[in-house]
Motif scaffolding. Structure first.
Motif, PDB file in Angstrom:
ATOM      1  N   SER A  36      22.434   2.337  -2.956  1.00  0.00           N
ATOM      2  CA  SER A  36      21.282   3.210  -2.680  1.00  0.00           C
ATOM      3  C   SER A  36      20.006   2.615  -3.253  1.00  0.00           C
ATOM      4  O   SER A  36      18.942   2.693  -2.618  1.00  0.00           O
ATOM      5  N   ASP A  37      20.088   1.996  -4.452  1.00  0.00           N
ATOM      6  CA  ASP A  37      18.906   1.341  -5.007  1.00  0.00           C
ATOM      7  C   ASP A  37      18.459   0.181  -4.114  1.00  0.00           C
ATOM      8  O   ASP A  37      17.255  -0.001  -3.874  1.00  0.00           O
ATOM      9  N   GLY A  38      19.413  -0.601  -3.620  1.00  0.00           N
ATOM     10  CA  GLY A  38      19.084  -1.727  -2.746  1.00  0.00           C
ATOM     11  C   GLY A  38      18.460  -1.280  -1.441  1.00  0.00           C
ATOM     12  O   GLY A  38      17.464  -1.857  -0.983  1.00  0.00           O
ATOM     13  N   ILE A  39      19.035  -0.254  -0.834  1.00  0.00           N
ATOM     14  CA  ILE A  39      18.508   0.252   0.442  1.00  0.00           C
ATOM     15  C   ILE A  39      17.121   0.853   0.236  1.00  0.00           C
ATOM     16  O   ILE A  39      16.219   0.653   1.055  1.00  0.00           O
ATOM     17  N   SER A  40      16.933   1.579  -0.871  1.00  0.00           N
ATOM     18  CA  SER A  40      15.615   2.170  -1.145  1.00  0.00           C
ATOM     19  C   SER A  40      14.566   1.081  -1.341  1.00  0.00           C
ATOM     20  O   SER A  40      13.449   1.173  -0.805  1.00  0.00           O
ATOM     21  N   GLY A  41      14.914   0.055  -2.122  1.00  0.00           N
ATOM     22  CA  GLY A  41      13.973  -1.051  -2.336  1.00  0.00           C
ATOM     23  C   GLY A  41      13.644  -1.773  -1.045  1.00  0.00           C
ATOM     24  O   GLY A  41      12.469  -2.103  -0.780  1.00  0.00           O
ATOM     25  N   ALA A  42      14.658  -2.042  -0.214  1.00  0.00           N
ATOM     26  CA  ALA A  42      14.430  -2.736   1.050  1.00  0.00           C
ATOM     27  C   ALA A  42      13.568  -1.899   1.995  1.00  0.00           C
ATOM     28  O   ALA A  42      12.664  -2.436   2.663  1.00  0.00           O
ATOM     29  N   SER A  43      13.806  -0.597   2.040  1.00  0.00           N
ATOM     30  CA  SER A  43      13.006   0.250   2.930  1.00  0.00           C
ATOM     31  C   SER A  43      11.565   0.346   2.442  1.00  0.00           C
ATOM     32  O   SER A  43      10.630   0.367   3.262  1.00  0.00           O
ATOM     33  N   GLU A  44      11.357   0.380   1.128  1.00  0.00           N
ATOM     34  CA  GLU A  44       9.984   0.405   0.609  1.00  0.00           C
ATOM     35  C   GLU A  44       9.244  -0.879   0.981  1.00  0.00           C
ATOM     36  O   GLU A  44       8.077  -0.840   1.393  1.00  0.00           O
ATOM     37  N   LYS A  45       9.913  -2.029   0.820  1.00  0.00           N
ATOM     38  CA  LYS A  45       9.283  -3.303   1.162  1.00  0.00           C
ATOM     39  C   LYS A  45       8.976  -3.372   2.656  1.00  0.00           C
ATOM     40  O   LYS A  45       7.915  -3.865   3.064  1.00  0.00           O
ATOM     41  N   LEU A  46       9.894  -2.862   3.487  1.00  0.00           N
ATOM     42  CA  LEU A  46       9.679  -2.870   4.928  1.00  0.00           C
ATOM     43  C   LEU A  46       8.499  -1.982   5.314  1.00  0.00           C
ATOM     44  O   LEU A  46       7.666  -2.365   6.146  1.00  0.00           O
ATOM     45  N   ILE A  47       8.397  -0.820   4.694  1.00  0.00           N
ATOM     46  CA  ILE A  47       7.291   0.094   4.989  1.00  0.00           C
ATOM     47  C   ILE A  47       5.974  -0.528   4.549  1.00  0.00           C
ATOM     48  O   ILE A  47       4.961  -0.459   5.253  1.00  0.00           O
ATOM     49  N   LYS A  48       5.944  -1.170   3.366  1.00  0.00           N
ATOM     50  CA  LYS A  48       4.718  -1.818   2.907  1.00  0.00           C
ATOM     51  C   LYS A  48       4.320  -2.968   3.837  1.00  0.00           C
ATOM     52  O   LYS A  48       3.147  -3.194   4.110  1.00  0.00           O
ATOM     53  N   LEU A  49       5.334  -3.715   4.312  1.00  0.00           N
ATOM     54  CA  LEU A  49       5.062  -4.814   5.226  1.00  0.00           C
ATOM     55  C   LEU A  49       4.477  -4.316   6.531  1.00  0.00           C
ATOM     56  O   LEU A  49       3.536  -4.902   7.080  1.00  0.00           O
ATOM     57  N   ILE A  50       4.993  -3.201   7.032  1.00  0.00           N
ATOM     58  CA  ILE A  50       4.513  -2.648   8.302  1.00  0.00           C
ATOM     59  C   ILE A  50       3.125  -2.054   8.155  1.00  0.00           C
ATOM     60  O   ILE A  50       2.262  -2.235   9.007  1.00  0.00           O
ATOM     61  N   THR A  51       2.879  -1.335   7.058  1.00  0.00           N
ATOM     62  CA  THR A  51       1.586  -0.665   6.884  1.00  0.00           C
ATOM     63  C   THR A  51       0.461  -1.616   6.503  1.00  0.00           C
ATOM     64  O   THR A  51      -0.697  -1.308   6.733  1.00  0.00           O
ATOM     65  N   ASP A  52       0.771  -2.744   5.920  1.00  0.00           N
ATOM     66  CA  ASP A  52      -0.291  -3.693   5.530  1.00  0.00           C
ATOM     67  C   ASP A  52      -0.701  -4.588   6.618  1.00  0.00           C
ATOM     68  O   ASP A  52      -0.565  -4.823   7.632  1.00  0.00           O
TER      69      ASP A  52
END
Length: 108
Positions: free
Chosen positions: A92-108
């Motif tokens: 769950s920590d890995g999936i949460s971290g990966a989803s946060e990075k993906l969201i930041k990549l998409i929004t930036d």
């Protein structure tokens, strides 16, 4: 459709009544085979209350709250390790971290 539901409910009720009747007949048969009332013939689970004290037995073994508390303390001292729980937390920590990075990549 209504008749199907009514028939189904009737069949289920009949089955429940049949099972309960069968259990009672089996209990009476056990007593009849013995031929006498045996004081050692115990229920599977029994609970007795006397004032503030509650005593219980399961399959003839006495169980007290002190036994349960001692087992709980022993488990806490051992520090029981659950492999699947720790694996789930890491996933769950890995999936949460990966989803946060993906969201930041998409929004930036």
């Amino acid at each position: 459709m209504k008749m199907f539901i009514v028939k189904s409910i009737c069949v289920v009720a009949l089955m429940v009544i049949s099972v309960l009747t069968g259990m009672q007949l089996a209990n009476n048969g056990i007593h009849k085979i013995k031929g006498y009332d045996d004081p050692n013939f115990q229920n599977a689970v029994s609970i007795q209350e006397s004032g503030n004290n509650i005593s219980s037995s399961f399959l003839g073994n006495d169980i007290s709250s002190h036994d349960i508390e001692a087992k709980k303390k022993k488990l806490e001292e051992i520090g029981a390790f659950n492999f699947f729980s720790s694996m789930g937390k890491k996933m769950s920590d890995g999936i949460s971290g990966a989803s946060e990075k993906l969201i930041k990549l998409i929004t930036d």
